[in-house]
Design an enzyme around this catalytic site. Sequence first.
Site, PDB file in Angstrom:
ATOM      1  N   ARG A   1     -74.833   7.913   1.291  1.00  0.00           N
ATOM      2  CA  ARG A   1     -75.290   6.593   0.582  1.00  0.00           C
ATOM      3  C   ARG A   1     -76.719   6.352   0.826  1.00  0.00           C
ATOM      4  O   ARG A   1     -77.034   5.481   1.024  1.00  0.00           O
ATOM      5  CB  ARG A   1     -74.329   5.518   0.714  1.00  0.00           C
ATOM      6  CG  ARG A   1     -72.911   5.748   1.077  1.00  0.00           C
ATOM      7  CD  ARG A   1     -71.964   6.358  -0.257  1.00  0.00           C
ATOM      8  NE  ARG A   1     -72.170   5.529  -1.166  1.00  0.00           N
ATOM      9  CZ  ARG A   1     -71.110   4.196  -1.516  1.00  0.00           C
ATOM     10  NH1 ARG A   1     -70.372   4.314  -0.565  1.00  0.00           N
ATOM     11  NH2 ARG A   1     -71.217   3.571  -2.452  1.00  0.00           N
TER      12      ARG A   1
ATOM     13  N   LYS B   1     -64.933  -6.007  -9.560  1.00  0.00           N
ATOM     14  CA  LYS B   1     -65.658  -6.134  -8.212  1.00  0.00           C
ATOM     15  C   LYS B   1     -67.093  -5.530  -8.658  1.00  0.00           C
ATOM     16  O   LYS B   1     -68.138  -6.195  -8.217  1.00  0.00           O
ATOM     17  CB  LYS B   1     -64.886  -5.134  -7.216  1.00  0.00           C
ATOM     18  CG  LYS B   1     -65.987  -4.895  -6.062  1.00  0.00           C
ATOM     19  CD  LYS B   1     -65.088  -4.087  -4.892  1.00  0.00           C
ATOM     20  CE  LYS B   1     -65.283  -2.814  -5.092  1.00  0.00           C
ATOM     21  NZ  LYS B   1     -66.543  -2.190  -4.678  1.00  0.00           N
ATOM     22  N   ASN B   2     -67.306  -4.268  -9.140  1.00  0.00           N
ATOM     23  CA  ASN B   2     -68.390  -3.613  -9.380  1.00  0.00           C
ATOM     24  C   ASN B   2     -69.384  -4.240 -10.444  1.00  0.00           C
ATOM     25  O   ASN B   2     -70.435  -3.658 -10.618  1.00  0.00           O
ATOM     26  CB  ASN B   2     -68.373  -2.066  -9.286  1.00  0.00           C
ATOM     27  CG  ASN B   2     -67.730  -1.581  -8.131  1.00  0.00           C
ATOM     28  OD1 ASN B   2     -67.780  -2.046  -7.068  1.00  0.00           O
ATOM     29  ND2 ASN B   2     -67.313  -0.327  -8.329  1.00  0.00           N
TER      30      ASN B   2
ATOM     31  N   ARG C   1     -60.783  -5.443   0.158  1.00  0.00           N
ATOM     32  CA  ARG C   1     -62.120  -5.350  -0.404  1.00  0.00           C
ATOM     33  C   ARG C   1     -62.216  -5.421  -1.968  1.00  0.00           C
ATOM     34  O   ARG C   1     -63.070  -5.889  -2.709  1.00  0.00           O
ATOM     35  CB  ARG C   1     -63.122  -4.311   0.263  1.00  0.00           C
ATOM     36  CG  ARG C   1     -63.239  -4.220   1.802  1.00  0.00           C
ATOM     37  CD  ARG C   1     -64.058  -3.138   2.131  1.00  0.00           C
ATOM     38  NE  ARG C   1     -65.504  -3.258   1.139  1.00  0.00           N
ATOM     39  CZ  ARG C   1     -66.282  -2.451   1.528  1.00  0.00           C
ATOM     40  NH1 ARG C   1     -66.524  -1.622   2.430  1.00  0.00           N
ATOM     41  NH2 ARG C   1     -67.424  -2.665   0.985  1.00  0.00           N
TER      42      ARG C   1
ATOM     43  N   ARG D   1     -72.000  -2.196   1.921  1.00  0.00           N
ATOM     44  CA  ARG D   1     -73.379  -1.789   1.566  1.00  0.00           C
ATOM     45  C   ARG D   1     -73.776  -2.332  -0.020  1.00  0.00           C
ATOM     46  O   ARG D   1     -75.028  -1.975  -0.142  1.00  0.00           O
ATOM     47  CB  ARG D   1     -73.259  -0.277   1.579  1.00  0.00           C
ATOM     48  CG  ARG D   1     -72.259   0.438   0.441  1.00  0.00           C
ATOM     49  CD  ARG D   1     -72.176   2.196   0.454  1.00  0.00           C
ATOM     50  NE  ARG D   1     -73.773   2.440   0.407  1.00  0.00           N
ATOM     51  CZ  ARG D   1     -74.384   2.226  -0.761  1.00  0.00           C
ATOM     52  NH1 ARG D   1     -73.916   1.917  -1.790  1.00  0.00           N
ATOM     53  NH2 ARG D   1     -75.746   2.702  -0.603  1.00  0.00           N
TER      54      ARG D   1
ATOM     55  N   CYS E   1     -70.906   5.563   4.902  1.00  0.00           N
ATOM     56  CA  CYS E   1     -69.707   5.048   4.935  1.00  0.00           C
ATOM     57  C   CYS E   1     -68.838   6.359   4.917  1.00  0.00           C
ATOM     58  O   CYS E   1     -69.241   7.398   5.061  1.00  0.00           O
ATOM     59  CB  CYS E   1     -69.463   4.247   3.634  1.00  0.00           C
ATOM     60  SG  CYS E   1     -69.123   5.012   2.161  1.00  0.00           S
TER      61      CYS E   1
ATOM     62  N   ASP F   1     -64.346   6.885  -8.654  1.00  0.00           N
ATOM     63  CA  ASP F   1     -63.486   5.921  -8.034  1.00  0.00           C
ATOM     64  C   ASP F   1     -61.909   5.949  -8.583  1.00  0.00           C
ATOM     65  O   ASP F   1     -61.051   5.256  -8.046  1.00  0.00           O
ATOM     66  CB  ASP F   1     -63.892   4.283  -8.509  1.00  0.00           C
ATOM     67  CG  ASP F   1     -65.208   4.126  -7.824  1.00  0.00           C
ATOM     68  OD1 ASP F   1     -65.943   3.227  -8.388  1.00  0.00           O
ATOM     69  OD2 ASP F   1     -65.631   5.028  -6.908  1.00  0.00           O
TER      70      ASP F   1
HETATM   71  C1  EPZ Z   1     -71.495   2.547  -7.290  1.00  0.00           C
HETATM   72  O1  EPZ Z   1     -71.981   2.825  -5.848  1.00  0.00           O
HETATM   73  C2  EPZ Z   1     -70.227   1.885  -7.043  1.00  0.00           C
HETATM   74  N1  EPZ Z   1     -70.200   0.749  -6.070  1.00  0.00           N
HETATM   75  C3  EPZ Z   1     -69.103   2.841  -6.367  1.00  0.00           C
HETATM   76  O2  EPZ Z   1     -67.891   2.219  -6.151  1.00  0.00           O
HETATM   77  C4  EPZ Z   1     -69.083   4.084  -7.393  1.00  0.00           C
HETATM   78  O3  EPZ Z   1     -68.043   4.975  -6.449  1.00  0.00           O
HETATM   79  C5  EPZ Z   1     -70.460   4.753  -7.454  1.00  0.00           C
HETATM   80  O4  EPZ Z   1     -71.259   3.776  -8.007  1.00  0.00           O
HETATM   81  C6  EPZ Z   1     -70.370   5.758  -8.347  1.00  0.00           C
HETATM   82  O5  EPZ Z   1     -69.994   5.317  -9.494  1.00  0.00           O
HETATM   83  C7  EPZ Z   1     -70.730  -0.438  -6.855  1.00  0.00           C
HETATM   84  O6  EPZ Z   1     -71.166  -0.431  -7.937  1.00  0.00           O
HETATM   85  C8  EPZ Z   1     -70.952  -1.682  -5.762  1.00  0.00           C
HETATM   86  P1  EPZ Z   1     -74.488   5.653  -6.837  1.00  0.00           P
HETATM   87  P2  EPZ Z   1     -73.541   3.334  -5.526  1.00  0.00           P
HETATM   88  O7  EPZ Z   1     -75.749   5.029  -6.324  1.00  0.00           O
HETATM   89  O8  EPZ Z   1     -74.223   2.678  -6.591  1.00  0.00           O
HETATM   90  C9  EPZ Z   1     -76.570   9.440  -4.835  1.00  0.00           C
HETATM   91  C10 EPZ Z   1     -66.117   1.629  -5.075  1.00  0.00           C
HETATM   92  O9  EPZ Z   1     -64.943   2.052  -4.716  1.00  0.00           O
HETATM   93  N2  EPZ Z   1     -77.865   8.428  -4.332  1.00  0.00           N
HETATM   94  O10 EPZ Z   1     -74.145   5.878  -8.264  1.00  0.00           O
HETATM   95  O11 EPZ Z   1     -73.886   3.142  -4.160  1.00  0.00           O
HETATM   96  C11 EPZ Z   1     -75.218   9.141  -3.926  1.00  0.00           C
HETATM   97  O12 EPZ Z   1     -75.466   9.611  -2.792  1.00  0.00           O
HETATM   98  C12 EPZ Z   1     -67.422   1.784  -4.994  1.00  0.00           C
HETATM   99  O13 EPZ Z   1     -65.568   0.582  -5.910  1.00  0.00           O
HETATM  100  C13 EPZ Z   1     -78.884   8.917  -4.053  1.00  0.00           C
HETATM  101  O14 EPZ Z   1     -79.149  10.143  -3.758  1.00  0.00           O
HETATM  102  O15 EPZ Z   1     -73.356   4.947  -6.130  1.00  0.00           O
HETATM  103  C14 EPZ Z   1     -74.478   9.725  -4.763  1.00  0.00           C
HETATM  104  O16 EPZ Z   1     -74.014  11.137  -4.460  1.00  0.00           O
HETATM  105  C15 EPZ Z   1     -67.378   3.262  -3.897  1.00  0.00           C
HETATM  106  N3  EPZ Z   1     -80.116   8.085  -3.777  1.00  0.00           N
HETATM  107  C16 EPZ Z   1     -74.773   9.387  -6.144  1.00  0.00           C
HETATM  108  O17 EPZ Z   1     -76.425   9.075  -6.103  1.00  0.00           O
HETATM  109  C17 EPZ Z   1     -80.017   6.863  -3.881  1.00  0.00           C
HETATM  110  O18 EPZ Z   1     -80.878   6.034  -3.967  1.00  0.00           O
HETATM  111  C18 EPZ Z   1     -74.240   8.171  -6.981  1.00  0.00           C
HETATM  112  O19 EPZ Z   1     -74.266   7.106  -6.313  1.00  0.00           O
HETATM  113  C19 EPZ Z   1     -78.654   6.280  -4.594  1.00  0.00           C
HETATM  114  C20 EPZ Z   1     -77.819   7.139  -4.769  1.00  0.00           C
END
Ligand code: EPZ
Length: 419
Positions: free
Chosen positions: A122, A22-23, A398, A93, A117, A306
Amino acid sequence: MDALEITGGIALHGDVQISGAKNATLPILAAALLAEEPVSIGNVPHLNDVTTTIALLARMGVEVSMHDGMRLEVDAAGVHDFTAPYELVKTMRASVLVLGPLLGRYGRADVSLPGGCAIGARPVNIHVAGLKAMGAQVEIDGGYIRARGSQLRGARIVLDTVSVTGTENLMMAAVLARGETVIENAAREPEVADLAGFLVAMGANIEGAGTDTIHIQGVERLGAADYRVMPDRIETGTYLVAGAITGGRVRARGTRPDTLDAVLAKLTEAGARIECGEDWIELDMEGQRPSAVDLTTAPYPAFPTDMQAQFCALNAIADGSGAITETIFENRFQHVLEMQRMGADFRIQGHTAFSRGVPALKGAPVMATDLRASASLVLAALVARGTTRVERIYHIDRGYECIEEKLRRLGASIRRIQV
Ligand code: EPZ
């Protein structure tokens, strides 16, 4: 509304075919916006998030057609709308992933802020800061990210936090920019490397994807490509935990063992016998109860957030005490509250869920709150005594293709019901 009704106590045995990731699929579909010719994408999983992404692209004017069940032909020649509206983004998202390609190719994008969420706020500040560094004007106005920039220029960007979609958005914005972009503190997740593989197949010039420093040389245009999405490592890990929690033997086929080192290490620590081939992983518990493990989630290649909820389910019935610490998201233990209703013995202190394994969980009606939490409740139900009804399983649809069919093929007593 759909629910899953599961009767526990059966040790799972057999093979499960792993679907496309998916990701990886979501950013790759967004990246198709960058191509001036049609692209072909194979091994696409049948997931609600994929359907949502296709609807978002179609709304922009992209033509998407499905062939032989898992292959998409995507033609972005007719893009006429550069907006990702709130009514779509609020359901997924990851729609924020169209921001980079729209800006990179068309010089404009109006993308609804994803909003928080169940698992956390996020934010997207890292995405926005990186685009601004490349010369884009970006404002947050009326709940939308409004980005403009006719010709982005390469920049050296250091991410404050390792962000998977942040890395992906900036990589997609950089492939058509003027000059070189360097992304430091980049996410190393295999899905980032898979996206880079697709971009390179379309003609991009990218080096270092999958490491913490990615170099992108801007090129004039991207063209046709024929690509196959990588297998889903989180789906793989989830079915391996299904084998471990029920004391059975499960072989995941069509997967990539090299993307699961941290998860396989923890399953081995829990007492599983693990055997790997080129594209398969076999887990055998030899009828034993798992032992509790301690783990801390962190960016790849460390233990993936995850898979955290799934291991909470494993620890709930494991022998001994365990401590699971979540360092990525601020509110990702809601599944624990539901497992406590099934008799699990957890204590949450700060970012850690301390568990004392119980000999058995008891089936109960439980409610899913997010994608991986819902998967963990299914896992708990597979081992619980009696019947469990997992409600709000639109979350699970999803990210898990045909979960009840795949589990039934492993011997589980599971059916989808209307509630
Ligand atoms: C990706 O989400 C995945 N989704 C998530 O999978 C996964 O849990 C996550 O990466 C972490 O590995 C997809 O790839 C579609 P991040 P993402 O930006 O990119 C902070 C699932 O279950 N952050 O890596 O949204 C954020 O708050 C989903 O398949 C900022 O502060 O996650 C978090 O604490 C859930 N500012 C950390 O970084 C930003 O601009 C990591 O988030 C962006 C993120």
